[in-house]
Design an enzyme around this catalytic site. Structure first.
Site, PDB file in Angstrom:
ATOM      1  N   GLU A 123       1.583  -0.120  -4.839  1.00 24.09           N
ATOM      2  CA  GLU A 123       0.578   0.868  -5.225  1.00 24.09           C
ATOM      3  C   GLU A 123       1.289   2.194  -5.501  1.00 24.09           C
ATOM      4  OE1 GLU A 123      -3.634   2.704  -3.571  1.00 24.09           O
ATOM      5  OE2 GLU A 123      -1.919   2.555  -2.214  1.00 24.09           O
ATOM      6  N   ASP A 164       0.830  -1.200   0.000  1.00 24.36           N
ATOM      7  CA  ASP A 164       0.000   0.000   0.000  1.00 24.36           C
ATOM      8  C   ASP A 164       0.871   1.259   0.000  1.00 24.36           C
ATOM      9  OD1 ASP A 164      -2.774   1.157   0.488  1.00 24.36           O
ATOM     10  OD2 ASP A 164      -1.702   1.975   2.211  1.00 24.36           O
TER      11      ASP A 164
END
Length: 611
Positions: free
Chosen positions: A351, A322
């Site tokens: 990400e 993330d």
């Protein structure tokens, strides 16, 4: 008797003195043989430390907080066994702590990560299926289950995932990506689980650590892979360390809170001010998520060891990381390299939510763009957000083509593939848990879903499917994040609609499901799609045609984004079709003559195996 009494007293004192040990255990025969063990307890740093069985202590590090002691030991050539740490004052042992070195799984170092042969199924555990209603609310966590609150805990758990793995596999899924499962003890919105409060513990509302290990085993028994959603950038403000930080700079402080400016371009913009670059990297993502300082060696080492511990313990096959590009650039590159050094075939997708291919390519391992600034992130895979921008931005609603409208947007995305070091290792998707639902944008239009999934399934890279799309599930981000993360119908006892079974699906749900399953199960056996070459042609009349091919076979894909039936003159594609006379439609099984013209219906896609 005196000796027994002494042992009982010291054992009792050990429990009082040590509140936490992290990692809780380690593994023998690791490439990373030096492990830094964090001991936490009241004034523990006042003690001297030694360890049994000839193990060498390489370093003992104290911080300004006397409740922490970081002890680095070298486990090289030390077999699996229980070690005993002794803590002393004035040369007298006051308490001891057992620490286990466990055996690794066979060939653990060379585990194979996910790759372009896989299709990843993304789900949010709280919203997928409630397999164990007894853990919907737990005594040790603040937020209790309330299914009527779209932003609350609904009760989905690991057991619910395990019970529906056969359903997931039936879609052609080969890898599972659940959003984070570690404990998030926020008082509201905790189902999201990106604000973790204990990164060595599965949230009790999802199950136990042992349940997570069982999930991996169940996946592997089915020939599927387990991808952990890992967060390096931040923790939750309820993380147990936040009340007693090991060091002031364990998190970024200004002092206290300052929010990131979200301008990730400042991380490579040669004209960026130092102030903007720092606030982007060091600012907190949101106020409830303290930003971790990966430039602090203790923090970085903690995160490296935690990640490797989970790989070994839960037998993982990959990470999705993330907010990758919000981390300290050097720190996150070192974190990634440490993991891939330990596991050479392990895959990690980061990400990097940017809107320009050059900016995203900067973050992929061995990027020539990054090399301009002598930077290598070591990150094997990035996410194709520019393709997502086209799909989620409504490209399939643009019936009439113009210079920059219509399917040309998709074509233009791939014209920049030369920027990426490895186009096969890019994650491709139409939507995820943070974006608007595809079937909301396109109002459940099955033909447009067919076009999008045909694209995602046949282009270069690793396709990812978001749970519920395969049954036409909708959700409006404008209403709130909870709406794009609706409960999967049939995941809860008493649901009137059970989309997990053929007999429980509506006619519309079955239509979506059948197409999705046929498409991705076909893809599973197609190396020409997994790692073949691509030739594509400039769209005409809003029709995009491309070929995936290798020495053994060729697949022709035609996507008609026009609202009119189109006739394609095959002669235009002769460099790819000259050796073929027919094409088998992988969905209908129909054989189509490709020697002359090909007719394709409005708003439709054809995937043809050339013969």
């Amino acid at each position: 008797m005196k000796k027994l009494l002494f042992l009982l007293l010291t054992t009792t004192f050990a429990f009082a003195q040590i509140d936490r040990v992290e990692p809780p255990f380690w593994y023998a025969n690791m490439n990373l043989s030096e492990v830094q063990i964090m001991f936490y307890g009241k004034n523990i740093a006042q003690n001297e430390v030694s360890v049994s069985n000839g193990v060498v202590i390489k370093n003992i590090q104290k911080t300004e907080n006397p409740n922490y002691l970081f002890v680095t030991v070298d486990t090289k050539n030390i077999p699996a066994q229980d070690l005993l740490f002794s803590f002393s004052k004035n040369k007298k042992v006051t308490f001891t702590q057992k620490y286990s070195l466990k055996s690794r799984r066979e060939n653990s170092r060379f585990r194979k990560g996910f790759d372009s042969s896989d299709m990843i199924y993304l789900l949010m555990p709280d919203r997928f299926a409630n397999g164990n209603p007894n853990n919907d609310s737990t005594q040790e966590t603040i937020e209790k289950a309330n299914r009527t609150n779209k932003d609350g805990r609904h009760g989905g758990d690991i057991e619910g995932i395990i019970k529906n793995l056969d359903y997931i596999k039936s879609l052609g899924t080969t890898a599972l990506w659940p959003t984070p499962l570690c404990e998030d003890n926020d008082e509201k919105g905790s189902y999201h689980t990106y604000g973790q409060s204990d990164v060595y513990k599965i949230d009790s509302r999802f199950g136990t650590n042992e349940d997570y290990v069982r999930l991996s085993a169940e996946l592997h028994q089915r020939g599927m892979k387990n991808i952990m959603d890992y967060v390096t950038n931040h923790w939750g403000y309820q993380h147990w360390m936040m009340n007693d930080l090991p060091t002031y700079d364990w998190i970024h402080q200004f002092p206290g809170f300052a929010q990131t400016n979200y301008r990730m371009t400042s991380q490579f913009d040669q004209n960026a001010s130092k102030t903007d670059a720092q606030i982007c990297m060091d600012g907190w993502f949101v106020k409830s998520m303290p930003d971790l300082n990966q430039s602090n060696p203790l923090v970085l080492n903690y995160l490296i060891q935690n990640a490797i511990w989970w790989i070994e313990y839960a037998d993982l096959d990959g990470f999705r990381v993330d907010t990758y590009s919000y981390c300290d650039k050097k720190g996150i590159a070192a974190w990634t390299k440490a993991i891939t050094d330990e596991y050479p075939h392990f895959n990690i997708v980061g990400e990097v939510w940017m809107h320009d291919q050059a900016q995203m390519a900067y973050w992929q391992k061995d990027s020539k763009i990054g090399a301009i600034q002598s930077y290598n992130s070591n990150l094997p895979s990035v996410m194709d957000f520019t393709l997502h921008d086209a799909i989620n931005g409504g490209v399939f609603n643009e019936n009439k083509a113009s210079w920059d409208k219509g399917i040309i947007k998709v074509y233009e995305n791939f014209t920049n593939d030369f920027l990426y070091p490895n186009t096969n290792n890019i994650l491709v998707f139409a939507e995820n848990h943070d974006t608007n639902r595809f079937n909301q944008i396109y109002q459940g239009d099955f033909k447009k879903y067919q076009m999008a999934m045909s694209l995602v399934a046949t282009i270069r890279g690793i396709p990812q499917l978001y749970y519920g799309s395969e049954i036409g599930m909708k959700g409006d981000k404008n209403v709130g994040d909870g709406d794009i993360r609706r409960d999967f119908p049939g995941g809860w006892k008493g649901d009137s609609n059970n989309a997990f079974s053929n007999e429980g699906r509506t006619k519309e749900q079955q239509q979506f499901f059948d197409f999705t399953a046929k498409l991705f199960n076909w893809r599973k056996g197609k190396s020409v799609i997994h790692n073949g070459k691509t030739t594509h042609y400039v769209p005409e009349n809003n029709v995009y045609t491309y070929f995936r091919y290798n020495d053994a076979e060729s697949v022709m894909v035609i996507i008609n984004n026009s609202d009119e039936k189109q006739d394609l003159a095959v002669a235009r594609f002769k460099e790819n079709t000259q050796h073929y006379s027919t094409g088998k439609d992988v969905i209908s099984g129909q054989s189509i003559n490709i020697k002359n013209n090909i007719t394709i219906e409005a708003k439709s896609a054809l995937i043809l195996e050339l013969k």
